[in-house]
Write an enzyme that holds these catalytic residues in place. Structure first.
Site, short mmCIF file in Angstrom:
data_model
loop_
_atom_site.label_atom_id
_atom_site.label_comp_id
_atom_site.label_asym_id
_atom_site.label_seq_id
_atom_site.Cartn_x
_atom_site.Cartn_y
_atom_site.Cartn_z
N GLY A 218 58.54 26.11 11.41
CA GLY A 218 59.87 26.23 10.64
C GLY A 218 59.77 27.29 9.80
CG ASN A 219 63.11 28.48 8.24
OD1 ASN A 219 63.59 27.98 7.48
ND2 ASN A 219 63.44 28.40 9.54
#
Ligand code: C5P
Length: 417
Positions: A218-219
């Site tokens: 993810g980020n």
């Protein structure tokens, strides 16, 4: 619309609009009677809420007389159980006049310690404030900081002017004149409606690409930017669908929210809405790669580091750019570019490049990886690229960037009409 598309107050339809007029305690409260009367004469349903100290300057019967509505004053009393909700619900505009230094501070702090403050914390509509105070209070850094906070949340300020003050001296802090306040109110109402009848799809947040049932790639995207755009579009009359990755934000009222996790789910949701959308804004930070396979069971540490093979996710923005047939004819496609850059020129160059590469009508390039711009913070340093050129928006709140973006989208739609 007036000449060259300039909006005039007289163009704004006020009939039936619910306007909350919040009157706090200052000598300028008498001028708010004129504001109440003008707005009522224009056909608005004006509901006045007063603080206790405002009553020292103007009687509630005066406001009741000019508006035809009883004046609200108490959080607790004989009226509805939640008078602040009753006042706030369905309001098209909240007008705070006079906005004293104290009421501005309470708004900035999010206090709800009387009916006026609680109502202003509950409204979902645009808020216009008309500050009025002594010159010293106006000049105090605390007031300046509070006003900056409110501006960052999209609160619109009218005045003050320089002129005679109650203290007998002259200086900054005199409340704007009633006609100026009415003009600002009409502008705020009219502005809120320039996407009326339009469908807008906004994506927000980051995607999560599963590695196993508990881990993902993810980020750091928080969703704040996409939510601000969705909120701004809805405020201005659009029917908004917000396709969002996991987030911790408050569900925006009046907006259809589609929760997704992966880029593939986001693609499905966006393509689902694309055929009917007048505007698509891809503010989401979509993962560029996903694991080819993900484990059904949690990977065990004892089995050693896993080998994760990645493959590209579908580039939703590029697909929409390359296949106009997926979209409503004349629709506006907006993409984002989150970039780590050395300077604004580099940001501009990347925005121009992405405009071409993605086939979008507009690219908002914003700096990431700094303390005041990008993922997880409330401000963004951004440029907006269109075929006409690149505009440097500077470092602004995400709400202000959303407003700047929507202004340009509205201009695009007008040109294509
Ligand atoms: O290529 P890059 O990831 O920098 O492009 C960012 C823009 O493209 C954003 O508007 C983002 O929402 C969109 N995007 C997308 N699908 C992807 C990757 C990015 O729609 N797989």
């Amino acid at each position: 619309m007036g000449p060259q598309g300039v909006r005039h107050s007289s163009d704004v339809e006020v009939g039936g609009k619910k306007i909350v007029l919040a009157v706090s305690g200052g000598i300028a409260a008498y001028k708010s009677v004129h504001v109440a009367r003008s707005m009522t004469q224009l056909g608005a349903d004006v509901r006045v809420v007063m603080t206790r100290s405002a009553e020292r300057f103007v009687g509630d019967q005066t406001f009741a007389g000019v508006t035809g509505n009883a004046v609200a004053k108490d959080l607790f009393g004989d009226g509805p159980d939640a008078p602040h909700v009753e006042l706030a619900r369905g309001a098209d505009l909240a007008l705070v006049a006079p906005a004293t230094a104290n009421s501005i501070a309470r708004m900035a702090a999010g206090l709800a310690d009387d009916l006026l403050a609680a109502t202003l914390l509950t409204v979902q509509c645009p808020i216009v404030i008309a500050p009025a105070m002594h010159a010293e209070m106006w000049a105090h850094p605390a007031t300046a900081a509070n006003l900056a906070t409110l501006a960052g949340r999209g609160v619109i300020q009218v005045g003050p002017n320089s002129g005679p003050l109650m203290s007998g001296d002259t200086g900054m802090g005199r409340m704007a004149e009633p006609h100026e306040i009415v003009a600002a109110a009409l502008d705020a109402i009219g502005h809120a409606q320039d996407l009326s009848g339009r469908r807008v799809v906004v994506t927000a947040g980051g995607t999560q690409e599963p590695i196993d049932p508990v881990r993902f790639i993810g980020n750091r995207s928080s969703g704040l930017m996409g939510f601000a755009i969705a909120h701004e579009a809805a405020r201005r009359g659009a029917k908004v669908t917000l396709v969002t990755g996991p987030n911790t934000l408050i569900q925006p009222p009046g907006i259809e929210v589609v929760d997704v996790h992966t880029a593939d789910e986001m693609r499905d949701a966006v393509l689902n809405g694309a055929a009917d959308a007048d505007v698509i804004v891809k503010a989401a930070a979509v993962a560029d790669f996903k694991p080819v396979d993900h484990a059904d069971k949690k990977l065990k540490k004892a089995e050693g580091p896993p080998e994760i093979t990645l493959e590209p996710t579908p580039d939703i923005l590029a697909e929409l750019g390359a296949h106009p047939e997926l979209r409503k004819p004349g629709s506006v496609l907006v993409g984002f570019a989150a970039e780590t850059v050395e300077d604004v020129d580099q940001l501009k160059a990347l925005a121009r490049h992405k405009l071409e590469a993605k086939g979008a009508d507009m690219i908002v390039a914003n700096e990431v990886g700094t303390h005041d711009s990008g993922f997880g913070v409330r401000t963004n340093r951004a440029v907006i690229a269109t075929a006409d050129g690149v505009v440097d928006v500077g470092l602004v709140s995400k709400e202000a960037l959303a407003a700047a973006l929507v202004d340009r989208v509205v201009a695009f739609l007008a040109l294509r009409a």
